[in-house]
Design a protein around this motif. Structure first.
Motif, PDB file in Angstrom:
ATOM      1  N   MET A  64       7.031  84.781 -62.127  1.00  0.00           N
ATOM      2  CA  MET A  64       6.642  85.868 -63.029  1.00  0.00           C
ATOM      3  C   MET A  64       6.052  85.305 -64.336  1.00  0.00           C
ATOM      4  SD  MET A  64       6.412  89.067 -63.506  1.00  0.00           S
ATOM      5  CE  MET A  64       6.175  90.232 -64.827  1.00  0.00           C
ATOM      6  N   ILE A  65       6.731  84.281 -64.871  1.00  0.00           N
ATOM      7  CA  ILE A  65       6.255  83.684 -66.118  1.00  0.00           C
ATOM      8  C   ILE A  65       4.887  83.058 -65.915  1.00  0.00           C
ATOM      9  CG2 ILE A  65       6.700  81.900 -67.848  1.00  0.00           C
ATOM     10  CD1 ILE A  65       9.664  82.327 -67.433  1.00  0.00           C
ATOM     11  N   ARG A  66       4.696  82.411 -64.778  1.00  0.00           N
ATOM     12  CA  ARG A  66       3.410  81.753 -64.506  1.00  0.00           C
ATOM     13  C   ARG A  66       2.298  82.778 -64.354  1.00  0.00           C
ATOM     14  NH1 ARG A  66       4.264  76.873 -60.244  1.00  0.00           N
ATOM     15  NH2 ARG A  66       2.178  76.423 -61.018  1.00  0.00           N
ATOM     16  N   LEU A  67       2.595  83.914 -63.727  1.00  0.00           N
ATOM     17  CA  LEU A  67       1.584  84.964 -63.576  1.00  0.00           C
ATOM     18  C   LEU A  67       1.204  85.553 -64.931  1.00  0.00           C
ATOM     19  CD1 LEU A  67       2.840  86.861 -60.382  1.00  0.00           C
ATOM     20  CD2 LEU A  67       0.772  85.454 -60.608  1.00  0.00           C
ATOM     21  N   LEU A  68       2.215  85.776 -65.765  1.00  0.00           N
ATOM     22  CA  LEU A  68       1.945  86.303 -67.102  1.00  0.00           C
ATOM     23  C   LEU A  68       1.118  85.311 -67.912  1.00  0.00           C
ATOM     24  CD1 LEU A  68       2.384  88.405 -69.331  1.00  0.00           C
ATOM     25  CD2 LEU A  68       4.531  87.240 -69.896  1.00  0.00           C
ATOM     26  N   PHE A  69       1.454  84.033 -67.787  1.00  0.00           N
ATOM     27  CA  PHE A  69       0.717  83.001 -68.500  1.00  0.00           C
ATOM     28  C   PHE A  69      -0.746  82.978 -68.062  1.00  0.00           C
ATOM     29  CE2 PHE A  69       0.556  78.945 -70.727  1.00  0.00           C
ATOM     30  CZ  PHE A  69       1.567  79.125 -71.676  1.00  0.00           C
ATOM     31  N   TYR A  70      -0.958  83.060 -66.748  1.00  0.00           N
ATOM     32  CA  TYR A  70      -2.330  83.047 -66.240  1.00  0.00           C
ATOM     33  C   TYR A  70      -3.087  84.285 -66.711  1.00  0.00           C
ATOM     34  CZ  TYR A  70      -6.317  83.225 -63.093  1.00  0.00           C
ATOM     35  OH  TYR A  70      -7.589  83.310 -62.597  1.00  0.00           O
ATOM     36  N   PHE A  71      -2.429  85.441 -66.674  1.00  0.00           N
ATOM     37  CA  PHE A  71      -3.067  86.682 -67.117  1.00  0.00           C
ATOM     38  C   PHE A  71      -3.515  86.577 -68.575  1.00  0.00           C
ATOM     39  CE2 PHE A  71      -2.295  90.858 -69.217  1.00  0.00           C
ATOM     40  CZ  PHE A  71      -3.380  91.545 -68.676  1.00  0.00           C
ATOM     41  N   LEU A  72      -2.622  86.077 -69.425  1.00  0.00           N
ATOM     42  CA  LEU A  72      -2.952  85.967 -70.849  1.00  0.00           C
ATOM     43  C   LEU A  72      -4.012  84.901 -71.109  1.00  0.00           C
ATOM     44  CD1 LEU A  72       0.602  86.267 -72.453  1.00  0.00           C
ATOM     45  CD2 LEU A  72      -1.223  87.980 -72.469  1.00  0.00           C
ATOM     46  N   SER A  73      -4.073  83.892 -70.267  1.00  0.00           N
ATOM     47  CA  SER A  73      -5.046  82.817 -70.479  1.00  0.00           C
ATOM     48  C   SER A  73      -6.484  83.300 -70.318  1.00  0.00           C
ATOM     49  CB  SER A  73      -4.787  81.658 -69.509  1.00  0.00           C
ATOM     50  OG  SER A  73      -5.150  82.007 -68.177  1.00  0.00           O
ATOM     51  N   ARG A  74      -6.680  84.441 -69.657  1.00  0.00           N
ATOM     52  CA  ARG A  74      -8.024  84.990 -69.475  1.00  0.00           C
ATOM     53  C   ARG A  74      -8.481  85.801 -70.683  1.00  0.00           C
ATOM     54  NH1 ARG A  74     -10.048  81.628 -66.826  1.00  0.00           N
ATOM     55  NH2 ARG A  74      -8.188  80.530 -67.533  1.00  0.00           N
ATOM     56  N   TRP A  75      -7.562  86.109 -71.580  1.00  0.00           N
ATOM     57  CA  TRP A  75      -7.916  86.905 -72.750  1.00  0.00           C
ATOM     58  C   TRP A  75      -8.713  86.058 -73.743  1.00  0.00           C
ATOM     59  CZ3 TRP A  75      -3.842  90.817 -74.875  1.00  0.00           C
ATOM     60  CH2 TRP A  75      -3.331  91.585 -73.821  1.00  0.00           C
ATOM     61  N   PRO A  76      -9.606  86.673 -74.506  1.00  0.00           N
ATOM     62  CA  PRO A  76     -10.296  85.931 -75.573  1.00  0.00           C
ATOM     63  C   PRO A  76      -9.315  85.593 -76.687  1.00  0.00           C
ATOM     64  CG  PRO A  76     -10.855  88.258 -75.683  1.00  0.00           C
ATOM     65  CD  PRO A  76     -10.067  88.080 -74.414  1.00  0.00           C
ATOM     66  N   LEU A  77      -9.605  84.538 -77.428  1.00  0.00           N
ATOM     67  CA  LEU A  77      -8.696  84.073 -78.468  1.00  0.00           C
ATOM     68  C   LEU A  77      -8.474  85.133 -79.544  1.00  0.00           C
ATOM     69  CD1 LEU A  77      -6.995  81.705 -79.465  1.00  0.00           C
ATOM     70  CD2 LEU A  77      -9.017  80.880 -80.698  1.00  0.00           C
ATOM     71  N   TRP A  78      -9.529  85.879 -79.898  1.00  0.00           N
ATOM     72  CA  TRP A  78      -9.370  86.884 -80.958  1.00  0.00           C
ATOM     73  C   TRP A  78      -8.347  87.949 -80.565  1.00  0.00           C
ATOM     74  CZ3 TRP A  78     -10.149  91.976 -79.983  1.00  0.00           C
ATOM     75  CH2 TRP A  78     -10.953  92.322 -78.885  1.00  0.00           C
ATOM     76  N   ALA A  79      -8.332  88.311 -79.279  1.00  0.00           N
ATOM     77  CA  ALA A  79      -7.385  89.326 -78.820  1.00  0.00           C
ATOM     78  C   ALA A  79      -5.961  88.768 -78.809  1.00  0.00           C
ATOM     79  CB  ALA A  79      -7.770  89.808 -77.427  1.00  0.00           C
ATOM     80  N   LEU A  80      -5.811  87.518 -78.372  1.00  0.00           N
ATOM     81  CA  LEU A  80      -4.494  86.897 -78.367  1.00  0.00           C
ATOM     82  C   LEU A  80      -3.948  86.763 -79.783  1.00  0.00           C
ATOM     83  CD1 LEU A  80      -5.104  84.143 -75.672  1.00  0.00           C
ATOM     84  CD2 LEU A  80      -3.615  86.138 -75.448  1.00  0.00           C
ATOM     85  N   HIS A  81      -4.807  86.398 -80.713  1.00  0.00           N
ATOM     86  CA  HIS A  81      -4.359  86.281 -82.100  1.00  0.00           C
ATOM     87  C   HIS A  81      -4.007  87.648 -82.690  1.00  0.00           C
ATOM     88  CE1 HIS A  81      -5.897  82.004 -83.306  1.00  0.00           C
ATOM     89  NE2 HIS A  81      -4.870  81.990 -82.490  1.00  0.00           N
ATOM     90  N   ALA A  82      -4.745  88.668 -82.334  1.00  0.00           N
ATOM     91  CA  ALA A  82      -4.446  90.012 -82.842  1.00  0.00           C
ATOM     92  C   ALA A  82      -3.084  90.495 -82.333  1.00  0.00           C
ATOM     93  CB  ALA A  82      -5.547  90.982 -82.428  1.00  0.00           C
ATOM     94  N   PHE A  83      -2.869  90.358 -81.024  1.00  0.00           N
ATOM     95  CA  PHE A  83      -1.589  90.769 -80.462  1.00  0.00           C
ATOM     96  C   PHE A  83      -0.473  89.823 -80.912  1.00  0.00           C
ATOM     97  CE2 PHE A  83      -4.262  93.257 -77.619  1.00  0.00           C
ATOM     98  CZ  PHE A  83      -3.505  94.413 -77.461  1.00  0.00           C
TER      99      PHE A  83
END
Length: 291
Positions: A1-20
């Protein structure tokens, strides 16, 4: 589950990850009284004025959340993509001078900014071995090993075997990287001042320096606003260190203090810098190493 979540988030752009990530940081800060107390307790050591301490802590809350959510981006993408997120370099000539000296490089950075990005930038050009502490969570440990161990990047655990790996890399004229403000294991450090309060401090950087003659370089990956990437800042570190472990640890801590004071909003004030490792007596009140 953790690995799937990690992979999912890795596809996000950096600006979105920083905002969230910023929102996540504030959520943790708001919901966890113990975390708030810890941040204020640590920041007040460096900033005893209550008003200034509050400003520093509040400026760092969102940054702490960004640090968490930028990891999938940096670990889940290629080295080239990670290196490309550092859009500005300051002081690259320090690396070039160290490479000409040919005795290896010891990169030091405190828990400040995006230290994961600094290794990726360098590894896009030359080999580097990074010191890391194995995680007790098996799934996270698999992610860490798979993500950090890549082309031109080797990892060395915080064990005697890991120290030997680092020393061999330096003797080949390569680079190693570590966080010198990471609390070392029992009997692998000394008590030395950090912002005037004794902190259990690793002796490894000084040991490697004296064994290899490598150049010490301070490296920072400072976050830009609005998820626009990072600025890589490189500076020459101490040119010499005392052979007395307590004095050398204090010298390293002073170098880290100077970096933290310049970018306090991006320091991890929630990190347990002043804790005693398991099995080590708590010597916070000792004065023998305060210079």
């Amino acid at each position: 589950m953790i690995r799937l979540l990690f992979y999912f988030l890795s596809r996000w752009p950096l600006w979105a990850l920083h905002a969230f990530g910023s929102a996540l940081g504030w959520a943790i800060y708001t919901l966890s009284p113990s975390y708030r107390r810890k941040m204020f307790a640590h920041a007040s050591v460096a900033y005893p004025d209550p008003a200034l301490c509050k400003r520093v802590v509040h400026s760092s809350v969102g940054q702490a959340g960004k640090a968490i959510l930028e990891l999938p981006f940096l670990w889940g993408r290629t080295t080239a993509e990670g290196a490309a997120s550092c859009t500005d370099y300051i002081g690259w000539e320090v690396i070039e001078a160290a490479q000409r000296a040919g005795k290896g490089i010891i990169f030091l950075t405190p828990h400040l900014g995006s230290f994961e990005s600094t290794a990726q930038v360098f590894s896009a050009r030359a080999p580097i071995t990074v010191l890391y502490r194995p995680n007790r969570n098996a799934q996270l440990q698999q992610i860490i090993e798979a993500s950090r161990k890549r082309e031109n990047v080797a990892i060395a655990p915080t064990t005697l075997a890991g120290v030997k790996v680092l020393l061999k890399a330096l003797r080949r004229g390569e680079a190693v990287g570590m966080l010198p403000d990471q609390v070392p294991n029992y009997q692998e450090g000394v008590w030395a001042p950090m912002f005037g309060k004794t902190a259990y401090t690793m002796t490894l950087p000084a040991s490697l320096f004296h064994a290899s003659g490598a150049t010490i370089i301070l490296a920072l990956g400072i976050r830009k606003p609005w998820g626009r990437g990072f600025t890589l800042i490189l500076e020459k570190g101490p040119e010499s260190l005392s052979k007395e472990p307590h004095l050398a640890a204090a010298e390293i801590n002073r170098a880290m203090e100077s970096l933290i004071m310049r970018y306090p909003s991006q320091y991890y004030w929630g990190y347990e810098r002043y804790k005693a490792p398991k099995g080590q007596p708590d010597n916070h009140n000792q004065t023998e190493t305060v210079l």
